[in-house]
Design a protein around this motif. Structure first.
Motif, PDB file in Angstrom:
ATOM      1  N   THR A 152       0.806  -4.185   0.994  1.00 50.47           N
ATOM      2  CA  THR A 152       1.342  -5.069  -0.048  1.00 50.47           C
ATOM      3  C   THR A 152       0.970  -6.534   0.109  1.00 50.47           C
ATOM      4  N   GLN A 153       0.462  -6.943   1.289  1.00 56.27           N
ATOM      5  CA  GLN A 153       0.076  -8.333   1.500  1.00 56.27           C
ATOM      6  C   GLN A 153      -1.139  -8.392   2.418  1.00 56.27           C
ATOM      7  N   ILE A 154      -1.977  -9.416   2.198  1.00 57.75           N
ATOM      8  CA  ILE A 154      -3.101  -9.671   3.103  1.00 57.75           C
ATOM      9  C   ILE A 154      -3.411 -11.158   3.059  1.00 57.75           C
ATOM     10  N   ASN A 155      -3.776 -11.716   4.212  1.00 56.57           N
ATOM     11  CA  ASN A 155      -4.030 -13.156   4.275  1.00 56.57           C
ATOM     12  C   ASN A 155      -5.029 -13.453   5.383  1.00 56.57           C
ATOM     13  N   ALA A 156      -5.997 -14.337   5.093  1.00 54.38           N
ATOM     14  CA  ALA A 156      -6.989 -14.717   6.105  1.00 54.38           C
ATOM     15  C   ALA A 156      -7.737 -15.952   5.646  1.00 54.38           C
ATOM     16  N   GLY A 157      -8.362 -16.615   6.619  1.00 54.97           N
ATOM     17  CA  GLY A 157      -9.287 -17.706   6.322  1.00 54.97           C
ATOM     18  C   GLY A 157      -8.652 -19.071   6.184  1.00 54.97           C
ATOM     19  N   THR A 158      -9.456 -20.081   6.566  1.00 55.18           N
ATOM     20  CA  THR A 158      -9.014 -21.473   6.444  1.00 55.18           C
ATOM     21  C   THR A 158      -9.875 -22.262   5.465  1.00 55.18           C
ATOM     22  N   GLN A 159     -11.166 -21.913   5.359  1.00 56.11           N
ATOM     23  CA  GLN A 159     -12.051 -22.552   4.393  1.00 56.11           C
ATOM     24  C   GLN A 159     -13.279 -21.663   4.182  1.00 56.11           C
ATOM     25  N   HIS A 160     -14.057 -21.993   3.139  1.00 57.10           N
ATOM     26  CA  HIS A 160     -15.104 -21.074   2.680  1.00 57.10           C
ATOM     27  C   HIS A 160     -16.226 -20.870   3.677  1.00 57.10           C
ATOM     28  N   ASN A 161     -16.498 -21.808   4.566  1.00 52.14           N
ATOM     29  CA  ASN A 161     -17.662 -21.712   5.444  1.00 52.14           C
ATOM     30  C   ASN A 161     -17.322 -21.346   6.883  1.00 52.14           C
ATOM     31  N   VAL A 162     -16.115 -20.840   7.092  1.00 57.57           N
ATOM     32  CA  VAL A 162     -15.693 -20.471   8.445  1.00 57.57           C
ATOM     33  C   VAL A 162     -15.362 -18.985   8.486  1.00 57.57           C
ATOM     34  N   ILE A 163     -16.011 -18.257   9.394  1.00 56.23           N
ATOM     35  CA  ILE A 163     -15.677 -16.853   9.610  1.00 56.23           C
ATOM     36  C   ILE A 163     -14.273 -16.786  10.215  1.00 56.23           C
ATOM     37  N   PRO A 164     -13.330 -16.096   9.574  1.00 53.36           N
ATOM     38  CA  PRO A 164     -11.955 -16.074  10.097  1.00 53.36           C
ATOM     39  C   PRO A 164     -11.836 -15.183  11.331  1.00 53.36           C
ATOM     40  N   ASP A 165     -11.112 -15.690  12.315  1.00 50.87           N
ATOM     41  CA  ASP A 165     -10.893 -14.891  13.527  1.00 50.87           C
ATOM     42  C   ASP A 165      -9.579 -14.124  13.481  1.00 50.87           C
ATOM     43  N   THR A 166      -8.796 -14.303  12.406  1.00 50.00           N
ATOM     44  CA  THR A 166      -7.534 -13.578  12.245  1.00 50.00           C
ATOM     45  C   THR A 166      -7.345 -13.184  10.789  1.00 50.00           C
ATOM     46  N   CYS A 167      -6.911 -11.982  10.579  1.00 49.72           N
ATOM     47  CA  CYS A 167      -6.532 -11.517   9.236  1.00 49.72           C
ATOM     48  C   CYS A 167      -5.237 -10.727   9.374  1.00 49.72           C
ATOM     49  N   THR A 168      -4.240 -11.121   8.627  1.00 50.60           N
ATOM     50  CA  THR A 168      -2.954 -10.425   8.689  1.00 50.60           C
ATOM     51  C   THR A 168      -2.717  -9.634   7.413  1.00 50.60           C
ATOM     52  N   PHE A 169      -1.983  -8.546   7.538  1.00 49.88           N
ATOM     53  CA  PHE A 169      -1.629  -7.730   6.378  1.00 49.88           C
ATOM     54  C   PHE A 169      -0.295  -7.049   6.638  1.00 49.88           C
ATOM     55  N   VAL A 170       0.311  -6.543   5.583  1.00 56.24           N
ATOM     56  CA  VAL A 170       1.622  -5.900   5.677  1.00 56.24           C
ATOM     57  C   VAL A 170       1.548  -4.532   5.039  1.00 56.24           C
ATOM     58  N   ALA A 171       2.054  -3.529   5.737  1.00 53.21           N
ATOM     59  CA  ALA A 171       2.140  -2.167   5.212  1.00 53.21           C
ATOM     60  C   ALA A 171       3.599  -1.801   4.988  1.00 53.21           C
ATOM     61  N   ASP A 172       3.912  -1.390   3.767  1.00 53.52           N
ATOM     62  CA  ASP A 172       5.243  -0.913   3.387  1.00 53.52           C
ATOM     63  C   ASP A 172       5.198   0.611   3.417  1.00 53.52           C
ATOM     64  N   ILE A 173       6.008   1.231   4.268  1.00 54.86           N
ATOM     65  CA  ILE A 173       5.965   2.681   4.460  1.00 54.86           C
ATOM     66  C   ILE A 173       7.326   3.277   4.138  1.00 54.86           C
ATOM     67  N   ARG A 174       7.355   4.182   3.157  1.00 55.96           N
ATOM     68  CA  ARG A 174       8.587   4.859   2.770  1.00 55.96           C
ATOM     69  C   ARG A 174       8.618   6.206   3.492  1.00 55.96           C
ATOM     70  N   THR A 175       9.519   6.325   4.447  1.00 58.70           N
ATOM     71  CA  THR A 175       9.493   7.432   5.397  1.00 58.70           C
ATOM     72  C   THR A 175      10.372   8.600   4.945  1.00 58.70           C
ATOM     73  N   THR A 176      10.180   9.733   5.611  1.00 58.53           N
ATOM     74  CA  THR A 176      11.020  10.912   5.398  1.00 58.53           C
ATOM     75  C   THR A 176      11.625  11.329   6.740  1.00 58.53           C
ATOM     76  N   GLU A 177      12.400  12.404   6.707  1.00 56.56           N
ATOM     77  CA  GLU A 177      13.077  12.850   7.929  1.00 56.56           C
ATOM     78  C   GLU A 177      12.140  13.568   8.898  1.00 56.56           C
ATOM     79  N   GLN A 178      10.885  13.781   8.496  1.00 51.73           N
ATOM     80  CA  GLN A 178       9.959  14.540   9.337  1.00 51.73           C
ATOM     81  C   GLN A 178       9.518  13.767  10.586  1.00 51.73           C
ATOM     82  N   TYR A 179       9.534  12.449  10.510  1.00 46.41           N
ATOM     83  CA  TYR A 179       9.122  11.621  11.653  1.00 46.41           C
ATOM     84  C   TYR A 179      10.076  10.444  11.802  1.00 46.41           C
ATOM     85  N   THR A 180      10.307  10.025  13.034  1.00 42.78           N
ATOM     86  CA  THR A 180      11.069   8.802  13.263  1.00 42.78           C
ATOM     87  C   THR A 180      10.158   7.610  12.993  1.00 42.78           C
ATOM     88  N   PRO A 181      10.728   6.437  12.712  1.00 42.83           N
ATOM     89  CA  PRO A 181       9.895   5.244  12.537  1.00 42.83           C
ATOM     90  C   PRO A 181       9.000   4.965  13.744  1.00 42.83           C
TER      91      PRO A 181
END
Length: 352
Positions: free
Chosen positions: A218-247
């Motif tokens: 649901t989210q992704i973020n990276a980079g500081t400016q157009h001419n710099v290869i980013p060394d970090t990229c963050t993202f968020v995963a939203d997971i709707r779970t069932t009883e088959q597995y624990t978190p």
């Protein structure tokens, strides 16, 4: 005047962890009715005993906090236009309508005999799964109640199960460099590969009632400016779970599949289901109420007693711009709650 309390609640910003003013309003309204209550933080507790030793206890619950408003509102979410047949504004549907309906349901039974004790908790911090909401009352609830109705907008269908929620913060690590030269390791490339792996991951076990686990980035973020290869990229995963597995099991399986670091925000938001054969399910059936499995979470996952989730309004309006609930939905909600509780009372009276 029938809906003045709910309209006044909507007019007060009550974001999670900032519910103090709306809690003050509701407590004042309850005091005017001459009803005793307790307040623990921003949680409001009411209780009616039936005076019968060994009688079971039913808890009614909904929440008074809201998310922050969508920027796409076409009106001020706290000063919505007046309409005689509906209540507009932030929190009207999720879950002001349920809180209002359950409060009136509780008052309906205040001077009536029931074969069980009845309680109501209007809780805080539901939208953020906060530690000072219903989670802070878990021991009290386990010690004093046997089953519950969780008030959320379900079109007055009874959710007999709901998925859990696992949120993973992903961080892809690369090496910075100049975009014009062939140097560095682009963290975005790593993140894209890992996101693809997550989205294509196959969970072997499928829940008979809830189906497959649902994972959405649901989210992704990276980079500081157009001419710099980013060394970090963050993202968020939203997971709707069932009883088959624990978190924890889900987190560990997914971490083994990706290069990025996955950090869970919380490992306690598990799925919930009404136990097979429970009296709540019989009351649902005898009341002629449609049942279903809910894809969304609620305070149900924070209590340790059997429950169903049911309330006026439509979940599709929750967290959306121009939120509203119809007055007719609220009235039907109150009538359905009363019908269900009367049916439950008859089953208990008959020794079911």
């Amino acid at each position: 005047m029938r809906y003045k309390l709910l309209r006044d609640m909507v007019a007060i910003p009550s974001f999670s962890r900032q519910e103090g003013e709306v809690a003050d309003l509701v407590c004042s309204w309850i005091e005017e009715k001459g009803v005793q209550y307790k307040r623990m933080g921003n949680n409001i507790l009411l209780h009616k005993g039936c005076g019968k030793d060994g009688a079971p206890s039913l808890l009614l619950n909904s929440h008074i906090d809201t998310v922050k408003p969508s920027p796409k509102y076409t009106f001020d979410p706290f000063t919505p236009p007046y309409h005689p047949e509906r209540i507009d504004g932030l929190g009207s549907n999720d879950a002001g309508g349920s809180a209002f309906a359950l409060l009136h349901t509780f008052l309906h039974y205040l001077n009536k005999e029931l074969p069980f004790n009845l309680g109501l908790i209007l809780s805080a911090e539901e939208e953020c799964s906060g530690e000072n909401g219903i989670a802070s009352l878990s021991s009290y609830i386990s010690d004093n109640y046997d089953f519950a109705i969780i008030g959320e907008p379900t079109c007055m269908r009874a959710a007999i199960g709901e998925r859990g929620l696992l949120v993973l913060d992903g961080t892809a690590h690369g090496v910075t460099g100049h975009a014009a030269r062939n140097e560095g390791v682009n963290a975005i490339d790593i993140a894209i590969k890992d996101i693809t792996r997550l989205q294509n991951f196959h969970f072997g076990k499928i829940s008979p009632s809830m189906g497959k686990i649902k994972l959405t980035v649901t989210q992704i973020n990276a980079g500081t400016q157009h001419n710099v290869i980013p060394d970090t990229c963050t993202f968020v995963a939203d997971i709707r779970t069932t009883e088959q597995y624990t978190p924890t099991e889900i987190w560990e399986m997914l971490q083994a599949e990706v290069e990025s670091t996955l950090t869970p925000r919380r490992l306690t938001n598990q799925s919930s289901a009404t136990p097979q054969g429970h009296i709540l399910l019989e009351a649902v059936a005898q009341s002629g109420i449609e049942s279903f499995i809910s894809p969304t979470t609620s305070d149900w996952m924070k209590i340790d007693i059997p429950a169903i989730k049911m309330g006026p309004g439509d979940s599709a309006r929750s967290h959306q711009a121009d939120e509203y609930i119809l007055c007719s939905e609220i009235e039907n909600g109150i009538e359905t709650y009363i019908k269900f509780i009367d049916t439950l009372g008859q089953l208990i009276h008959n020794g079911k």
